[in-house]
Design an enzyme around this catalytic site. Sequence first.
Site, PDB file in Angstrom:
ATOM      1  N   ILE A   7      45.062   6.022 118.226  1.00  0.00           N
ATOM      2  CA  ILE A   7      45.424   6.095 116.725  1.00  0.00           C
ATOM      3  C   ILE A   7      44.365   5.332 115.757  1.00  0.00           C
ATOM      4  O   ILE A   7      43.987   4.149 116.131  1.00  0.00           O
ATOM      5  CB  ILE A   7      46.697   5.516 116.441  1.00  0.00           C
ATOM      6  CG1 ILE A   7      47.762   6.296 117.241  1.00  0.00           C
ATOM      7  CG2 ILE A   7      47.017   5.569 114.901  1.00  0.00           C
ATOM      8  CD1 ILE A   7      49.263   5.863 117.164  1.00  0.00           C
ATOM      9  N   GLY A 187      38.420   2.132 113.135  1.00  0.00           N
ATOM     10  CA  GLY A 187      37.207   1.965 114.106  1.00  0.00           C
ATOM     11  C   GLY A 187      37.349   0.531 114.883  1.00  0.00           C
ATOM     12  O   GLY A 187      36.569  -0.097 115.534  1.00  0.00           O
ATOM     13  N   ARG A 188      38.816   0.177 115.018  1.00  0.00           N
ATOM     14  CA  ARG A 188      39.134  -1.095 115.906  1.00  0.00           C
ATOM     15  C   ARG A 188      38.713  -2.315 115.126  1.00  0.00           C
ATOM     16  O   ARG A 188      38.696  -3.359 115.979  1.00  0.00           O
ATOM     17  CB  ARG A 188      38.753  -0.757 117.259  1.00  0.00           C
ATOM     18  CG  ARG A 188      39.602   0.367 118.036  1.00  0.00           C
ATOM     19  CD  ARG A 188      41.080   0.005 118.108  1.00  0.00           C
ATOM     20  NE  ARG A 188      41.693   1.079 119.027  1.00  0.00           N
ATOM     21  CZ  ARG A 188      42.220   2.126 118.398  1.00  0.00           C
ATOM     22  NH1 ARG A 188      42.164   2.419 117.357  1.00  0.00           N
ATOM     23  NH2 ARG A 188      42.883   2.920 119.344  1.00  0.00           N
ATOM     24  N   LEU A 189      38.159  -2.322 114.044  1.00  0.00           N
ATOM     25  CA  LEU A 189      37.748  -3.510 113.245  1.00  0.00           C
ATOM     26  C   LEU A 189      39.035  -4.153 112.587  1.00  0.00           C
ATOM     27  O   LEU A 189      38.916  -4.241 111.568  1.00  0.00           O
ATOM     28  CB  LEU A 189      36.750  -3.280 112.424  1.00  0.00           C
ATOM     29  CG  LEU A 189      35.209  -2.917 112.975  1.00  0.00           C
ATOM     30  CD1 LEU A 189      34.375  -2.550 112.125  1.00  0.00           C
ATOM     31  CD2 LEU A 189      35.003  -3.842 113.874  1.00  0.00           C
TER      32      LEU A 189
END
Length: 210
Positions: A7, A187-189
């Site tokens: 997600i 972006g998983r940041l």
Amino acid sequence: MLRDIRINYQKYQLDESSLPSSPIELFDEWMQEVIKKEVTEPTAMVLSTCSAGVPDSRIVLLKEVENGNFLFYTNYASSKANQLAANEHVALNFFWHELERQVRIKGVASKVSEQQSADYFQSRPRESQLGAWASAQSQEVANRQSLEESFREVSERFKEQAIPKPPHWGGFQITPTEIEFWQGRPGRLHDRIRYFLGENNRWKFKRLAP
């Protein structure tokens, strides 16, 4: 494949410039928003304990945040209560996927007063009160029928009368020492802000890498 499930979180963000000085204030803001969004079981939290070096986790329901402490209620003879008696250090975890948010809490558990437990017990639905008497929580039972028979016996015992709080039932309060707020980002940041107790027992916070 499980590894292909992803997600891309992108609903909200955490900005240090707008954070309150107290994590309890931020937690309350997030909780009110979760309730407003009608998230299923908004007060459900993972309670993790550790006894004899072996961790254990389960879902319990947050019933109140009082004076900066997180309260829940249980059977004092249950596995979780026995583990808390052996090791008062615990962790809590809330995850609200609809808002892409997580809150992790480390703290110390202690029992609330008998009066506070009794007051809360009287606010519970009658069937929940009867269940507290009927169920020897965490103990083995022969079958479902024996549990239901215990409930019927307790129902008959307290028929047409107020149900007192069982002596083996009551509340715990978790006094936090660390609270981390996690906000999903693209972006998983992800945003991670960890509050901790600094000098003079004052809350401070730092940003952590995701």
